[in-house]
Design a protein around this motif. Structure first.
Motif, short mmCIF file in Angstrom:
data_model
loop_
_atom_site.label_atom_id
_atom_site.label_comp_id
_atom_site.label_asym_id
_atom_site.label_seq_id
_atom_site.Cartn_x
_atom_site.Cartn_y
_atom_site.Cartn_z
N TYR A 31 -5.09 3.05 1.70
CA TYR A 31 -3.72 3.49 1.93
C TYR A 31 -3.31 3.28 3.38
CZ TYR A 31 -5.04 6.00 -2.30
OH TYR A 31 -5.51 6.31 -3.55
N ASP A 32 -2.00 3.22 3.58
CA ASP A 32 -1.43 3.22 4.92
C ASP A 32 -1.31 4.69 5.33
OD1 ASP A 32 -0.13 2.56 7.27
OD2 ASP A 32 1.80 2.19 6.30
N VAL A 33 -2.01 5.09 6.39
CA VAL A 33 -2.10 6.50 6.76
C VAL A 33 -1.38 6.76 8.08
CG1 VAL A 33 -3.66 8.43 7.25
CG2 VAL A 33 -4.34 6.68 5.58
N LEU A 34 -0.42 7.68 8.05
CA LEU A 34 0.28 8.14 9.25
C LEU A 34 -0.23 9.52 9.59
CD1 LEU A 34 3.92 7.17 8.22
CD2 LEU A 34 2.35 5.86 9.64
N LEU A 35 -0.28 9.84 10.88
CA LEU A 35 -0.82 11.13 11.32
C LEU A 35 0.23 11.92 12.10
CD1 LEU A 35 -4.32 9.96 12.63
CD2 LEU A 35 -3.74 10.79 10.35
N ALA A 36 0.25 13.24 11.86
CA ALA A 36 1.12 14.15 12.61
C ALA A 36 0.30 15.38 12.96
CB ALA A 36 2.32 14.55 11.77
N ASN A 37 0.38 15.81 14.23
CA ASN A 37 -0.43 16.97 14.63
C ASN A 37 0.34 18.28 14.65
OD1 ASN A 37 1.06 16.67 16.93
ND2 ASN A 37 -0.64 15.99 18.20
N SER A 38 1.56 18.27 14.07
CA SER A 38 2.35 19.51 13.96
C SER A 38 3.42 19.31 12.89
CB SER A 38 3.03 19.84 15.29
OG SER A 38 4.06 18.90 15.56
N GLN A 52 0.83 -1.21 0.00
CA GLN A 52 0.00 0.00 0.00
C GLN A 52 0.86 1.25 0.00
OE1 GLN A 52 -2.62 -0.23 3.44
NE2 GLN A 52 -4.37 -0.42 2.07
N LYS A 53 0.38 2.26 -0.69
CA LYS A 53 1.03 3.57 -0.66
C LYS A 53 0.83 4.16 0.74
CE LYS A 53 2.14 4.18 -5.07
NZ LYS A 53 3.50 4.44 -5.52
N ARG A 54 1.81 4.92 1.16
CA ARG A 54 1.77 5.51 2.50
C ARG A 54 1.59 7.02 2.42
NH1 ARG A 54 6.07 3.72 6.93
NH2 ARG A 54 4.52 2.12 7.26
N ILE A 55 0.60 7.52 3.17
CA ILE A 55 0.28 8.94 3.19
C ILE A 55 0.49 9.48 4.59
CG2 ILE A 55 -1.57 10.65 2.89
CD1 ILE A 55 -2.91 8.65 0.94
N LEU A 56 1.16 10.63 4.68
CA LEU A 56 1.30 11.34 5.95
C LEU A 56 0.34 12.51 5.94
CD1 LEU A 56 2.69 12.00 8.65
CD2 LEU A 56 4.44 13.24 7.33
#
Length: 120
Positions: A26-33, A2-6
């Motif tokens: 998609y593989d989803v990564l999360l960042a809050n800043s 899977q493609k990875r999205i930030l």
């Protein structure tokens, strides 16, 4: 694989909503800043970034500049609550591949992400 999205956004609800919309495909990564995003990019390979413009401490434009210094060219779609033409022009000048005005329809986000991956 899977493609990875930030996804980078200071609003927890926006992060959650975006992940729900995209996690099936998609593989989803999360960042809050912006700083959190840079930390993740130091340790993870990412194929696309969805980046909010208005964030405290380090806005999306500064974050994008730092991302380019850290990992080089990577497709970025800016997410913005502002429809200001200057914001859109600034994003495109920096090298963003697209932008999406919040709040967005789930199918519009899916369509823009899919279009970007078709180019790769």
């Amino acid at each position: 694989m899977q493609k990875r999205i930030l996804v980078v956004d200071d609003d927890e609800m926006n992060l959650t909503r975006t992940k729900i919309i995209l996690k099936k495909d998609y593989d989803v990564l999360l960042a809050n800043s912006g700083m959190d995003a840079l930390h993740i990019l130091n340790n993870e390979k990412v194929d696309l970034i969805l980046l909010d413009i208005e964030m405290p401490k380090m806005n999306g434009f500064v974050t994008f500049q730092r991302i380019k210094e850290l990992v080089g060219e990577i497709p970025v779609i800016f997410l913005t609550a502002s429809g200001l033409e200057n914001d859109v022009l600034s994003a495109i000048k920096l090298g963003a591949v697209n932008y999406l005005k919040k709040p967005f329809l789930p199918q519009e986000l899916q369509r823009r992400v899919a279009l970007e991956f078709e180019k790769q």
